[in-house]
Each structure stands twice: as structure tokens, then as C-alpha cells.
Motif scaffolding. Structure first.
Motif, PDB file in Angstrom:
ATOM      1  N   ILE A 104       8.481  -8.292  -3.861  1.00  0.00           N
ATOM      2  CA  ILE A 104       8.460  -6.829  -3.847  1.00  0.00           C
ATOM      3  C   ILE A 104       7.027  -6.309  -3.896  1.00  0.00           C
ATOM      4  N   LEU A 105       6.177  -6.950  -4.658  1.00  0.00           N
ATOM      5  CA  LEU A 105       4.774  -6.542  -4.685  1.00  0.00           C
ATOM      6  C   LEU A 105       4.153  -6.653  -3.295  1.00  0.00           C
ATOM      7  N   ALA A 106       4.521  -7.693  -2.563  1.00  0.00           N
ATOM      8  CA  ALA A 106       4.008  -7.851  -1.205  1.00  0.00           C
ATOM      9  C   ALA A 106       4.515  -6.739  -0.294  1.00  0.00           C
ATOM     10  N   GLU A 107       5.746  -6.297  -0.497  1.00  0.00           N
ATOM     11  CA  GLU A 107       6.296  -5.206   0.305  1.00  0.00           C
ATOM     12  C   GLU A 107       5.588  -3.884   0.002  1.00  0.00           C
ATOM     13  N   VAL A 108       5.361  -3.612  -1.272  1.00  0.00           N
ATOM     14  CA  VAL A 108       4.747  -2.334  -1.651  1.00  0.00           C
ATOM     15  C   VAL A 108       3.267  -2.321  -1.303  1.00  0.00           C
ATOM     16  N   ALA A 109       2.589  -3.414  -1.632  1.00  0.00           N
ATOM     17  CA  ALA A 109       1.171  -3.591  -1.275  1.00  0.00           C
ATOM     18  C   ALA A 109       0.295  -2.417  -1.720  1.00  0.00           C
ATOM     19  N   GLY A 110       0.620  -1.853  -2.878  1.00  0.00           N
ATOM     20  CA  GLY A 110      -0.218  -0.816  -3.444  1.00  0.00           C
ATOM     21  C   GLY A 110      -0.105   0.549  -2.820  1.00  0.00           C
ATOM     22  N   ARG A 111       0.826   0.739  -1.885  1.00  0.00           N
ATOM     23  CA  ARG A 111       0.879   1.994  -1.132  1.00  0.00           C
ATOM     24  C   ARG A 111       1.510   3.150  -1.899  1.00  0.00           C
ATOM     25  N   VAL A 112       2.382   2.841  -2.846  1.00  0.00           N
ATOM     26  CA  VAL A 112       2.999   3.883  -3.675  1.00  0.00           C
ATOM     27  C   VAL A 112       3.060   3.365  -5.112  1.00  0.00           C
TER      28      VAL A 112
END
Length: 251
Positions: free
Chosen positions: A99-107
């Protein structure tokens, strides 16, 4: 205390990500996370522990409501859980790292640690350690929380730099039938806020008139709330809460 980043107050937070079973996006799934990121919402997810010590993104202790399998999630390995399809979707149960890879800091990402003790007690630490390891090097806005104050204290010890808070509510007996009354009565007053180094609370929207919530808000503590399911509920919640966790409508 690590303060809650202001970005957590700027956009509504999608409860268990932006899930919609009719559109093939089960709760806490990668598909729901992708949809929330695309819409620009913050994301709330839940963590449970696999048998081999991995932080898994899944709400329930049991598999049956959300998958076609039976039994406790924590009796399965991360690899096994990854192969179990979520109902109304075509993906398996994700790890926190996925999940961290999916979000990648964007939100902003709000992570709830489900109680692993069974009675909000001290038998915690393994899930917290696994999540902190997964978060090592993650650069995006993240905040951690749990109903169990001992979990929040464990997070403070392992990752004092990460913002953390308490998930809170009125602890009505009908909502918490297996939790001993003495523990419900104690937690209702949010007595562990200072001890755990919490920087915010996420409180049940139905109990926002709780005097302790009012006092914390007056002291400058950020107050989030859960779970808002309509514009009317949102309007009422925002009279007290500075942000909402929502589902089922476009907040």
C-alpha cells in the motif's frame, strides 16, 4: 510529541480507502487506494498481523466477511493472505509495504493499528514493529493511531518521529460487547492522551459532544472523526471535528 501534519486537515479522509464494491474496489484494497489517490483524498487504512509477522492491510480479525475464506487472519502467512482474493475485487490482501508503494507519498495516509491484545491491554508490540519497519524510508505524510493506548505507547517508543494519536469513542456496551465494562469506562474519558505522547484524536462522530473531546479541542489538539456517511452527517461533525473520515458519498 510529533504533531499531526496540517495536510491531514486539508482534505477529507477516505475510510478504508475509497472503496465501492459495485465498482470492484473492496475496502482496504489496492484498487480503493488507487481511486482515493486519483481523487486527491487522504486515506485511512487498518492493520492486522500475519502469522509470520507482516503488517497486513485488513480491518477484521476474521477472513469471512471480506473474503471467501474462513478463520483468523493471524493464522495465515503474508504470502498466503496475498493469494486470498478480496470479495468484489480481483486482488489479494495487501501488505502495508504494497500500500505504501501505491500511495507513494501523494496523499496523507492515516494508519489504524487494530488491537492485538484482545482487551486493550499490554500484549502488543509485534504489529507495531512490523509497521515501523515497513515505514522506514517512506517520505510521504503519515500518521498512526489505535484504540489501544498501549499500542500508541509502543509506537512512541519505536518511532517517536512519526505522528501518532488515539482512536476514541464513547465505548457503548452494545458496540463493545466483549470489552470488560471497567475498561470501557476508563477509556471513555481518554485518560492516556498525555501519557502516550499522542498528538491528535480520531473520535466517533456520534460522541463529539464528549466533554473530554471538547477540552482537548480547546487545548489545540486536532480532532478528526469517524465514520461520516452523508453530507448531513458531515455538516454536523464539522461543528466540532477539524476533518472527517468518510465513506459512501463524495465528501
Amino acid at each position: 510529541m510529533a504533531p499531526l501534519p496540517p495536510v491531514f486537515l486539508e482534505r477529507p479522509i477516505a475510510h478504508r480507502a475509497l472503496h465501492d464494491r459495485a465498482k470492484g474496489r473492496p475496502e482496504n484494497s489496492r484498487a480503493a487506494v488507487r481511486a482515493a489517490v486519483a481523487a486527491g483524498y487522504g486515506i485511512e487504512i487498518d492493520l492486522q498481523l500475519s502469522s509470520d509477522g507482516e503488517a497486513m492491510v485488513f480491518h477484521d480479525y476474521e477472513l469471512s466477511r471480506l473474503t471467501g475464506e474462513e478463520g483468523a487472519l493471524r493464522r495465515r502467512s503474508a504470502a498466503d493472505l496475498g493469494r486470498i482474493a478480496l470479495r468484489n475485487g480481483d486482488e489479494g490482501i495487501p501488505t502495508l509495504a504494497e500500500i505504501l508503494a501505491e500511495v507513494a507519498g501523494r496523499v496523507p495516509l492515516l494508519i489504524e493499528f487494530k488491537d492485538q491484545d484482545g482487551a486493550m491491554g499490554r500484549n502488543v508490540g509485534t504489529l507495531e514493529a512490523a509497521a515501523v519497519a515497513a515505514l522506514s524510508g517512506y517520505a510521504g505524510p503519515v500518521a498512526l493511531m489505535s484504540f489501544n493506548p498501549h499500542s500508541v505507547a509502543a509506537l512512541a517508543a519505536r518511532a517517536p518521529h512519526l505522528p501518532r494519536g488515539l482512536t476514541t469513542c464513547g465505548y457503548a456496551a452494545e458496540d463493545w460487547p466483549t470489552l470488560p465494562p471497567a475498561i470501557r469506562d476508563r477509556l471513555r474519558g481518554i485518560p492516556d492522551f498525555e501519557r502516550t505522547g499522542a498528538g491528535f484524536i480520531s473520535h466517533n462522530r456520534r460522541d463529539l459532544d464528549n466533554p473530554r473531546v471538547t477540552a482537548l479541542r480547546a487545548a489545540g489538539v486536532p480532532v478528526l472523526c469517524w465514520t461520516v456517511r452523508s453530507p448531513d452527517q458531515e455538516a454536523a461533525a464539522r461543528r466540532v471535528a477539524q476533518n472527517i473520515t468518510f465513506e459512501g458519498y463524495a465528501a
